[in-house]
Design a protein around this motif. Structure first.
Motif, PDB file in Angstrom:
ATOM      1  N   HIS A 167      54.555  50.195  49.190  1.00 14.20           N
ATOM      2  CA  HIS A 167      54.132  49.157  48.245  1.00 14.20           C
ATOM      3  C   HIS A 167      53.433  49.838  47.071  1.00 14.20           C
ATOM      4  O   HIS A 167      52.558  50.673  47.279  1.00 14.20           O
TER       5      HIS A 167
ATOM      6  N   SER B 256      47.407  49.664  54.700  1.00 15.51           N
ATOM      7  CA  SER B 256      47.446  51.121  54.883  1.00 15.51           C
ATOM      8  C   SER B 256      46.826  51.809  53.675  1.00 15.51           C
ATOM      9  O   SER B 256      46.538  51.175  52.661  1.00 15.51           O
TER      10      SER B 256
ATOM     11  N   CYS C 255      45.945  48.982  50.892  1.00 16.31           N
ATOM     12  CA  CYS C 255      47.041  48.195  50.338  1.00 16.31           C
ATOM     13  C   CYS C 255      46.816  46.710  50.623  1.00 16.31           C
ATOM     14  O   CYS C 255      46.555  46.339  51.766  1.00 16.31           O
TER      15      CYS C 255
ATOM     16  N   LYS D 227      53.520  52.733  53.096  1.00 20.08           N
ATOM     17  CA  LYS D 227      54.770  52.007  53.356  1.00 20.08           C
ATOM     18  C   LYS D 227      55.581  51.740  52.085  1.00 20.08           C
ATOM     19  O   LYS D 227      56.576  51.026  52.123  1.00 20.08           O
TER      20      LYS D 227
ATOM     21  N   ASN E 200      48.945  44.480  50.781  1.00 17.56           N
ATOM     22  CA  ASN E 200      50.058  43.947  51.581  1.00 17.56           C
ATOM     23  C   ASN E 200      49.966  44.341  53.044  1.00 17.56           C
ATOM     24  O   ASN E 200      50.195  43.529  53.934  1.00 17.56           O
ATOM     25  N   CYS E 201      49.647  45.608  53.297  1.00 16.30           N
ATOM     26  CA  CYS E 201      49.733  46.093  54.687  1.00 16.30           C
ATOM     27  C   CYS E 201      48.484  46.824  55.161  1.00 16.30           C
ATOM     28  O   CYS E 201      48.448  47.297  56.293  1.00 16.30           O
TER      29      CYS E 201
ATOM     30  N   CYS F 290      51.177  52.850  48.579  1.00 14.16           N
ATOM     31  CA  CYS F 290      50.702  52.942  49.962  1.00 14.16           C
ATOM     32  C   CYS F 290      51.707  53.701  50.814  1.00 14.16           C
ATOM     33  O   CYS F 290      52.807  54.017  50.379  1.00 14.16           O
TER      34      CYS F 290
HETATM   35 ZN   LIG Z   1      51.405  48.573  51.770  1.00  9.22          ZN
END
Ligand SMILES: [Zn+2]
Length: 295
Positions: A43, A28, A23, A41, A25-26, A39
Motif C-alpha cells: 500500500h 504493517s 499503514c 504489503k 490499511n493493514c 508498507c
Molecule cells: Zn498496508
C-alpha cells in the motif's frame, strides 16, 4: 547549488519517525522514500508537493473550510489569544520530559498552529530531542499546516485509525478537538501521557451570552461528561483550570468570529451587532487534563 524541495525535506523529516508510522490499511510498518510511503504489503501513499501525506482510506467531508483555517491560523499566530495556553502546555511537557527523546502527536491538529507554537517553545528548551506530528481528518487544515510549518510532520488521518504503531507515542495533545481513547491508548507508550484541553463554562462567554436570549443559567456550557470520560481512560489525572481574558483589536475579534462554531449560525446582522457592541475583552476558560496511560 541544490536546494531540497518541500517534498524532499518533508520526506527527510518523516524518515526520522519511519519506525513509528503504520499503514492505515493493514497496520504493517512503512518505508519512507523521497516521494511516498509504502508498507510491507505494497500500500502506498504519496507525499504531496506541499509536504504532507494523506493517509485516509476513504474520502471524508468536514465542515471546516480553507477560510476557517486561515482565520484560526492568524488568530493563533498573530494575537496572544492562545499564548497562555501554549505557555502552560510547554511547561507541562518540559516538567515530565526529563532528558529522554520525545515523540509528540497532536491528534486533531487542524491547521497545526497550536502544535507549531508548542513544539517551538520546547525546542528553545531542548533542541533536537523532540519530534512532532499532527494529524487531522480535514485535508484543508493539514494542507495549511504543511504549507506554513516545515519542522513538524503532517498527515491527513482519522483519529479512529491513527497511523502509528502501538506504543510509539510519548505524548498526545488533544486540543479543543474530539478524542478517540482506544486509539490514544494503543499508540501511547507504557508511560505515555495524554494532554487534553476542553473548554470550561466561561470560554467565549461574551459570544455565548450574545448568542442566546435565554437566561444565563440555561446557556452555561458543561464539560463534565467530557472530563469524566478522560478520567475513565487515564490514571493519575490532574486537572488544571486555566482562565484569562484577552483584549482583541477589531481584526482579531473578526478572526475569532470567523473561527468559532458558536457563530456559524449567526446572521450577518447579528455579527455586525456584536462588532458594534464594543465588546473587546473575551474570556478564555479551559480545563487542561493530564493523564497517564493505564497499564
Ligand atoms: Zn498496508
Amino acid at each position: 547549488m541544490s536546494r531540497l524541495s518541500k517534498r524532499e525535506s518533508s520526506a527527510q523529516l518523516m524518515s526520522q519517525i519511519e519506525s513509528n508510522i503504520s499503514c492505515p490499511n493493514c497496520k504493517s510498518s512503512m518505508r519512507v522514500d523521497v516521494a511516498q510511503l509504502t508498507c510491507e504489503k505494497g500500500h502506498s501513499f504519496d507525499i504531496a508537493k506541499q509536504g504532507y501525506v494523506n493517509l485516509l482510506t476513504r474520502a471524508v467531508k468536514t465542515n471546516y473550510n480553507k477560510e476557517l483555517f486561515d482565520s484560526r491560523r492568524k488568530l493563533i499566530t498573530e494575537s496572544v489569544f492562545f499564548a497562555p495556553l501554549h505557555q502552560k502546555l510547554t511547561e507541562l511537557i518540559i516538567e515530565v520530559q526529563g532528558s529522554s527523546r520525545l515523540f509528540i502527536l497532536d491528534a486533531g491538529s487542524g491547521e497545526g498552529s497550536h502544535l507549531y507554537k508548542i513544539h517551538h517553545g520546547l525546542l528553545d528548551y531542548t533542541p533536537e530531542k523532540i519530534t512532532a506530528a499532527g494529524i487531522d481528518i480535514a485535508k484543508e487544515g493539514i494542507l495549511k499546516a504543511a504549507k506554513y510549518y516545515g519542522g513538524q510532520n503532517w498527515f491527513v488521518a482519522d483519529l479512529a485509525n491513527i497511523p502509528f504503531q502501538k506504543q510509539t507515542v510519548n505524548i498526545i495533545l488533544n486540543i479543543l478537538s474530539p478524542a478517540n481513547y482506544d486509539e490514544f491508548t494503543r499508540v501511547l507508550e507504557k508511560d505515555g501521557l495524554a494532554i487534553k484541553v476542553v473548554p470550561q463554562k466561561d470560554y467565549l462567554i461574551q459570544l455565548r451570552e450574545f448568542n442566546d436570549d435565554r437566561p444565563k443559567h440555561d446557556t452555561l456550557y458543561s464539560n463534565e461528561p467530557t472530563v469524566e470520560l478522560f478520567y475513565q481512560h487515564f490514571k493519575d489525572v490532574e486537572k488544571i483550570d486555566l482562565q484569562y481574558d484577552v483584549l482583541l483589536d477589531e481584526e482579531h475579534l473578526d478572526l475569532l468570529l470567523h473561527m468559532t462554531p458558536l457563530t456559524w449560525n449567526w446572521s450577518d446582522e447579528k455579527t455586525n451587532n456584536f462588532k458594534a457592541s464594543g465588546i473587546r475583552s473575551i474570556s478564555v476558560d479551559f480545563d487542561v487534563l493530564i493523564g497517564y496511560k493505564k497499564l
